[in-house]
Design a protein around this motif. Structure first.
Motif, PDB file in Angstrom:
ATOM      1  N   LEU A 417      16.544  46.221  17.062  1.00  0.00           N
ATOM      2  CA  LEU A 417      16.385  45.847  15.826  1.00  0.00           C
ATOM      3  C   LEU A 417      16.428  47.128  14.804  1.00  0.00           C
ATOM      4  O   LEU A 417      16.150  48.281  15.414  1.00  0.00           O
ATOM      5  CB  LEU A 417      14.771  45.515  15.849  1.00  0.00           C
ATOM      6  CG  LEU A 417      14.392  44.526  16.743  1.00  0.00           C
ATOM      7  CD1 LEU A 417      12.844  44.066  16.810  1.00  0.00           C
ATOM      8  CD2 LEU A 417      15.210  43.085  16.326  1.00  0.00           C
ATOM      9  N   PRO A 418      16.925  47.148  13.666  1.00  0.00           N
ATOM     10  CA  PRO A 418      17.143  48.062  12.793  1.00  0.00           C
ATOM     11  C   PRO A 418      15.730  48.823  12.267  1.00  0.00           C
ATOM     12  O   PRO A 418      14.761  48.048  12.421  1.00  0.00           O
ATOM     13  CB  PRO A 418      18.048  47.463  11.606  1.00  0.00           C
ATOM     14  CG  PRO A 418      17.598  46.148  11.769  1.00  0.00           C
ATOM     15  CD  PRO A 418      17.258  45.607  13.024  1.00  0.00           C
ATOM     16  N   ASP A 419      15.790  49.884  11.979  1.00  0.00           N
ATOM     17  CA  ASP A 419      14.860  50.663  11.016  1.00  0.00           C
ATOM     18  C   ASP A 419      13.543  50.843  11.917  1.00  0.00           C
ATOM     19  O   ASP A 419      12.156  50.833  11.707  1.00  0.00           O
ATOM     20  CB  ASP A 419      14.246  49.848   9.849  1.00  0.00           C
ATOM     21  CG  ASP A 419      15.598  49.799   8.899  1.00  0.00           C
ATOM     22  OD1 ASP A 419      16.162  50.854   8.765  1.00  0.00           O
ATOM     23  OD2 ASP A 419      15.876  48.780   8.302  1.00  0.00           O
ATOM     24  N   ARG A 420      13.673  50.972  13.320  1.00  0.00           N
ATOM     25  CA  ARG A 420      12.667  51.120  14.417  1.00  0.00           C
ATOM     26  C   ARG A 420      13.279  51.942  15.277  1.00  0.00           C
ATOM     27  O   ARG A 420      14.454  52.051  15.599  1.00  0.00           O
ATOM     28  CB  ARG A 420      11.894  49.938  15.043  1.00  0.00           C
ATOM     29  CG  ARG A 420      13.183  48.958  15.765  1.00  0.00           C
ATOM     30  CD  ARG A 420      12.348  48.339  16.807  1.00  0.00           C
ATOM     31  NE  ARG A 420      11.795  48.934  17.928  1.00  0.00           N
ATOM     32  CZ  ARG A 420      11.523  48.561  19.121  1.00  0.00           C
ATOM     33  NH1 ARG A 420      11.255  47.159  19.226  1.00  0.00           N
ATOM     34  NH2 ARG A 420      11.383  49.284  20.112  1.00  0.00           N
ATOM     35  N   TYR A 421      12.489  52.991  15.784  1.00  0.00           N
ATOM     36  CA  TYR A 421      13.022  54.016  16.909  1.00  0.00           C
ATOM     37  C   TYR A 421      13.188  53.450  18.127  1.00  0.00           C
ATOM     38  O   TYR A 421      12.372  52.496  19.013  1.00  0.00           O
ATOM     39  CB  TYR A 421      12.092  55.335  17.042  1.00  0.00           C
ATOM     40  CG  TYR A 421      12.256  56.214  16.081  1.00  0.00           C
ATOM     41  CD1 TYR A 421      13.403  57.041  15.988  1.00  0.00           C
ATOM     42  CD2 TYR A 421      11.298  56.116  14.811  1.00  0.00           C
ATOM     43  CE1 TYR A 421      13.566  57.872  15.075  1.00  0.00           C
ATOM     44  CE2 TYR A 421      11.597  57.146  13.997  1.00  0.00           C
ATOM     45  CZ  TYR A 421      12.808  58.130  14.008  1.00  0.00           C
ATOM     46  OH  TYR A 421      13.084  59.032  13.076  1.00  0.00           O
ATOM     47  N   HIS A 422      14.110  53.737  19.049  1.00  0.00           N
ATOM     48  CA  HIS A 422      14.576  53.141  20.410  1.00  0.00           C
ATOM     49  C   HIS A 422      14.581  54.354  21.217  1.00  0.00           C
ATOM     50  O   HIS A 422      15.399  55.267  21.042  1.00  0.00           O
ATOM     51  CB  HIS A 422      16.034  52.241  20.463  1.00  0.00           C
ATOM     52  CG  HIS A 422      15.855  51.078  19.665  1.00  0.00           C
ATOM     53  ND1 HIS A 422      15.800  49.839  19.745  1.00  0.00           N
ATOM     54  CD2 HIS A 422      16.021  50.872  18.095  1.00  0.00           C
ATOM     55  CE1 HIS A 422      15.884  49.262  18.994  1.00  0.00           C
ATOM     56  NE2 HIS A 422      16.191  49.673  17.940  1.00  0.00           N
ATOM     57  N   GLU A 423      13.962  54.561  22.417  1.00  0.00           N
ATOM     58  CA  GLU A 423      13.869  55.366  23.335  1.00  0.00           C
ATOM     59  C   GLU A 423      14.984  55.466  24.363  1.00  0.00           C
ATOM     60  O   GLU A 423      15.041  54.323  24.854  1.00  0.00           O
ATOM     61  CB  GLU A 423      12.373  55.296  24.130  1.00  0.00           C
ATOM     62  CG  GLU A 423      12.299  56.626  24.929  1.00  0.00           C
ATOM     63  CD  GLU A 423      11.250  56.355  26.030  1.00  0.00           C
ATOM     64  OE1 GLU A 423      10.137  57.098  26.339  1.00  0.00           O
ATOM     65  OE2 GLU A 423      11.257  55.147  26.529  1.00  0.00           O
ATOM     66  N   LEU A 424      15.537  56.406  24.393  1.00  0.00           N
ATOM     67  CA  LEU A 424      16.568  56.825  25.473  1.00  0.00           C
ATOM     68  C   LEU A 424      16.221  57.789  26.341  1.00  0.00           C
ATOM     69  O   LEU A 424      15.647  58.728  26.179  1.00  0.00           O
ATOM     70  CB  LEU A 424      17.961  57.223  24.874  1.00  0.00           C
ATOM     71  CG  LEU A 424      18.974  55.896  24.643  1.00  0.00           C
ATOM     72  CD1 LEU A 424      18.728  55.264  23.505  1.00  0.00           C
ATOM     73  CD2 LEU A 424      20.441  56.648  24.426  1.00  0.00           C
ATOM     74  N   LEU A 425      16.232  57.460  27.691  1.00  0.00           N
ATOM     75  CA  LEU A 425      15.943  58.371  28.935  1.00  0.00           C
ATOM     76  C   LEU A 425      17.369  58.303  29.817  1.00  0.00           C
ATOM     77  O   LEU A 425      17.826  57.365  29.924  1.00  0.00           O
ATOM     78  CB  LEU A 425      14.738  58.043  29.587  1.00  0.00           C
ATOM     79  CG  LEU A 425      13.497  58.211  29.121  1.00  0.00           C
ATOM     80  CD1 LEU A 425      12.254  57.634  30.127  1.00  0.00           C
ATOM     81  CD2 LEU A 425      13.141  59.634  28.753  1.00  0.00           C
TER      82      LEU A 425
END
Length: 479
Positions: A417-425
């Motif tokens: 989804l745009p305009d939200r943060y996505h967490e990468l590990l």
């Protein structure tokens, strides 16, 4: 030194048969020697133990010379079911013991497929449990059902009162999807749902799952029906009474099996996937709608606590960095990238949050990147396609467009989804790369040909913000 992706000395981890007892995960596995085998070394089942997926205790060989199976305890006796392959046949075998290392085989309990409901060709990987509702034991197997089509792969079902004599029943699950058998089947309940797990290497290559409100089906295929991608296989699960974990292997790449590699390419990234590799553990998460996701086990995530200094410099495009630890780039019509001044450690965790605008084509990180940016491993979030992809340097090579007939090496579906943060590990250990997005999507990979390089941030035809960019080691003295 901790070992997050276990492999035995001079050998490899094949299919894992997990069991939990006495606050320890007892992990039986098929020991793969490959070319390192010599006379006197033990084949077959070996046993390791762990309580945290960071440190492993080696118990040794179990003297069970066979393929994948299952272990259960009835009163004070352990029962071990496994498969053997004499003279091209496939047979299920039974052994018992009073501990987990010493087993007595019971030859008279060995049996094959019935040749009525099931073909004789495939009959392996038994999983056994007590069905409380029916008041008898159930065994499920990787099998081939009788039928006119070659798409006969199924999960066979057998029942028993005594764990010795088994009666064949119609398949538990036979969707006529796969040409090959449904390997390493696993079955468990979480809340109101039953879950059937199996692996297959035809039609698609992955570990799959199905879900049902009842053991009698119907078995529903969720929208995303896999736990990981091509580089994670033969996974089976076990619970410690609180959480459930999935144990599979990340395959190595050691052979140009079909002679496809470019003749001048000296590395291994082009090579075909092997059977067996390093142990990989995912924690299974149940969503409110019953579908499953996976994340890194908390103990592994917490073990990487030694933060390394990072200095990020723009390479292409215009980048701004704020005191709030945020790197921002607006590049709606081009590719833009930045690199750290520091090289990535050989073993580390990379963590960050990424946010992108609606029309962004791609955003992500480069691993072990060089100054030219083509020599790197790319992890890309592609919101227009709702997928995450992994591409190595071999995908950047020109070779007149002859090197690959496909667009990416590895990919996983994910709602972006745009305009939200996505967490990468991202966990790196030598050639191993384990990627987790939003604590629910995993993608396993291998990185062979580039052994050193920097961390990069990039956006392709869009706008992106990167914050909380961190690189952490598990131990201070690692190089």
């Amino acid at each position: 030194m901790k070992e997050f992706f276990y492999r035995p000395n001079n050998a490899w981890v094949g299919d894992v048969i997990p069991y939990y007892e006495d606050n320890e995960f007892k992990l039986f596995y098929l020991h793969g020697w490959r070319e390192n085998y010599r006379e006197g070394l033990d084949h077959g089942w070996h046993l390791i133990g762990t309580s945290d997926f960071c440190d492993y205790r080696e118990y040794g060989a179990c003297k069970i010379l066979g393929g994948t199976g299952h272990v259960l305890k009835v009163e004070n006796t352990y029962h071990l079911f496994y498969c053997i392959f004499p003279e091209g046949k496939q047979l299920v075998c039974h052994a018992t013991g009073t501990d987990l290392m010493n087993w007595t085989t019971i030859p008279e309990d060995t049996f094959s497929a019935d040749n009525l409901i099931y073909e004789l060709s495939d009959w392996r990987d038994p999983f056994v449990f007590w069905n409380e509702e029916e008041g008898q034991y159930w065994m499920i197997l990787a099998a081939m059902a009788k039928g006119a089509s070659n798409r006969k792969g199924c999960v066979a079902l057998l029942t028993s009162q005594d764990l010795k004599k088994w009666t064949c029943r119609e398949p538990l699950y036979a969707p006529n999807i796969h040409v090959g058998a449904h390997e390493c089947p696993d079955l468990f309940q979480m809340g109101d749902w039953w879950y059937l797990v199996y692996s297959n290497y035809t039609d698609r290559f992955a570990t799959f799952y199905r879900m049902s409100r009842s053991l009698n089906g119907p078995w529903i295929t969720p929208k995303v029906d896999t736990f990981d991608g091509r580089a994670f296989y033969a996974a089976k699960s076990v619970s410690d009474g609180r959480n459930r974990y999935l144990f599979g292997w990340n395959p190595t790449k050691n052979d140009d099996l079909f002679g496809w590699n470019p003749p001048k390419h000296p590395g291994k990234d082009y090579d075909t996937w092997d059977w067996g590799g390093n142990l990989v553990v995912h924690e299974i998460i149940q969503r409110p709608d019953g579908t499953l996701a996976v994340k890194v086990p908390d103990s592994v995530n917490a073990a990487f606590a030694v933060e390394q200094p990072l200095h990020v410099d723009g390479i292409t495009g215009t980048w701004t960095s704020s005191a709030l630890d945020e790197h921002v780039c607006e590049s709606p019509y081009a590719f833009a990238a930045s690199l750290t001044q520091e090289e990535l450690p050989d073993r580390c965790k990379v963590s960050l949050d990424i946010r992108f605008s609606e029309l962004t084509q791609g955003a992500g990180v480069m691993l072990r990147a060089g100054e030219g940016l083509d020599d790197a491993y790319y992890v890309t979030l592609e919101p227009q396609r709702n997928r995450v992809t992994f591409r190595g340097p071999i995908m950047q090579s020109e070779e007149g467009g002859k090197t690959f007939p496909y667009e990416v090496e590895l990919e996983r579906p994910i709602e972006l989804l745009p305009d939200r943060y996505h967490e990468l590990l991202i966990f790196i250990d030598g050639s191993i790369c384990e990627i987790y997005i939003n604590g629910e999507v995993a993608i396993s990979a291998r990185m062979y040909d580039i052994e050193r390089g920097k961390l990069g941030l990039f956006v392709s035809q869009g706008n992106a913000q990167f914050k909380h960019v961190r690189v952490r080691r598990s131990e201070v003295n690692l190089m």
